[in-house]
Enzyme design. Sequence first.
Site: not given
Ligand code: ADP
Ligand code: ZN
Ligand code: MG
Length: 631
Positions: A231, A447, A450
């Site tokens: 996203t 633990e 392990h």
């Molecule tokens: P997806 O859509 O792949 O599920 P998002 O784009 O919604 O993931 O990511 C969620 C949050 O994680 C983002 O708002 C950001 O804060 C963080 N994040 C994820 N990937 C990155 C990245 N490559 N660099 C910086 N922040 C990231």
């Molecule tokens: Zn265990």
């Molecule tokens: Mg997403």
Amino acid sequence: MEMDDHKRRRNLILYVLIAILVYMVLSTVLFPNIKTGGMEVEDVTYSQLLKDLDRKKVDEIRYTTDDAQALYTLKGEEKKAYRTTTMPTDVDLTNRIEEAGAELKVTIPEQDSGMWLYLLITFAPIIIFMLLGWWLNRRMKKAMSEDNPSMDFSGGGFGGFGGGNLGKSGARIVASKDVGVTFKDVAGQEEAKESLKEVVDFLENPKRYEDIGAKLPRGALLVGPPGTGKTLLAKAVAGEAGVPFFSISGSEFVEMFVGRGAAKVRDLFKQAKEKAPCIVFIDEIDTIGKKRDGGGFSGNDEREQTLNQLLTEMDGFDNQKGIVVLAATNRPDSLDAALLRPGRFDRRVPVELPDLAGRKAILELHSKDVKTQPPIDLTAIARSTPGASGADLANIINEGALRAVRLGKTRATQEDFEESVEVVIAGQQRKSTVLSDHEKQVVAYHEIGHAIVAARQKGSAPVTKITIVPRTSGALGYTMQVEEDERFLTTKQEVLDKLAVYCGGRAAEELIFGEMTTGAANDIEQATKLARNMITRFGMSEEFGMMALGTVQNAYLNQDTSLTCAPGTAERVDAAVLKLISEAHERAMQLLKENKFKLHELAHYLYKKETITGEEFMNLLSRENPLMPKA
Ligand code: ADP
Ligand code: ZN
Ligand code: MG
């Protein structure tokens, strides 16, 4: 801030309640029974009226012609009125009234002065509802834009009330300058950014592509596990190109009303064409883009219609205008093939889990705004979080900062971040779980079991931390191991060693206490999954060799494997899994027996300290044990 359904529903209920309340108050206070002017009314018979007339007691009669009702008051009784509802229309009555000296007021409905009040009563609630809806809607819009200037309130929910908005798609329309995200805000993911740069360039200079006769893909599909920044990347493309960004989630399309989904798609693209060049982003496209079944009663007509409309729209727009459709999914294998055809989402942009360098870059980016107390070693954090997504890493930094605040510090320290790695991986520490003394001993031996098995095998990752402080996730303790470098391939020996490490906990319990506990449930699950994968996917068994016995269902989510072999073969697979695990358990037991003194010594140490570092563990393990007979 995105407004979720729950909140919207709560607001709607609140708003209906307020409207009803206002209506009730208005109708009782402002408009008491109009016809009677607020007087107490008693129903009487017609003959009672005649009697009262004869006794010349009647003061005033109001007679309404349309419903044959008369309302009259008696002399000396100000507060009370009498009503009779069966008035015959006879002329004689008029005379009698005159004779009785009462005042007669006849109302013919057309000239009824009360009519306006009637109208008001009928329409006031509707007007109030509409005003209230409009007001709330406006307030919400304002609140949302203050919250986050980059998003507009999506219509559909409330907006629908005032009319007009009902057919709108509810796509969020955001001016480019407000997206507020560029490639700088996405750490790592260099390959993804590289292939999206072309899209940006196309949106910036469509003419160049047009001149040379190149067609750019209309759509690109971002695929990858949840939380990897899909996203974020889509927004960054819009931010880089400085074009409007229409974003809608696949789940928003699939609505209650049949036909709404398709209408939304149509509307979305209509808006997009007006604003082109622009980006249309469809998040979680798998909700509408699932493979269509071959007919019959799928019960999912709505989804199918929506998908068909989307395909039609994607074929329909002429791309000189510069509309790029981006979509994201973490289930690419479940998408309908029609979506992936050339001219649609033919370009795939993998957005994978970050590697060591990527994780470090993401941690750096997110810790930029956090006040920290040197020394901070983000490489160490990155190293201890293989498999974490960008979202996980962002969360780790934030949890660390929160922990610092909780402890009354003004700066976050390395320790805060290290603790939050555990919080994100294993859940919050749960100090209130009180283990009995015996339980604590069992967990300590488990633990250390392990850890010793791991330390005594060449192919195991070094132990970095052991703790018997219970976690909210239900784990009573755990042993953390961190690979020294990033691993992409694992040898068979390493997998076997790992199996033995899983078995080490239970083996220690058996060796020392001669009993079994439920504490090994998770180890057993992991070990079984690993052993099964060795046979069905990794080709690591002599019996089956390189024969694939299963297919991975969901590459980006939980990697569920389903068997693709005959039932007889499945039985043999089970037997082979059992054999692998028994052998691993045997090996673990053997190692622990050889190190029994160390097991006691270390378990006691852990029992006392509750949490020890990998360094402490290794020092104690290699130290000569005074109790141990000289070799
Ligand atoms: P997806 O859509 O792949 O599920 P998002 O784009 O919604 O993931 O990511 C969620 C949050 O994680 C983002 O708002 C950001 O804060 C963080 N994040 C994820 N990937 C990155 C990245 N490559 N660099 C910086 N922040 C990231
Ligand atoms: Zn265990
Ligand atoms: Mg997403």
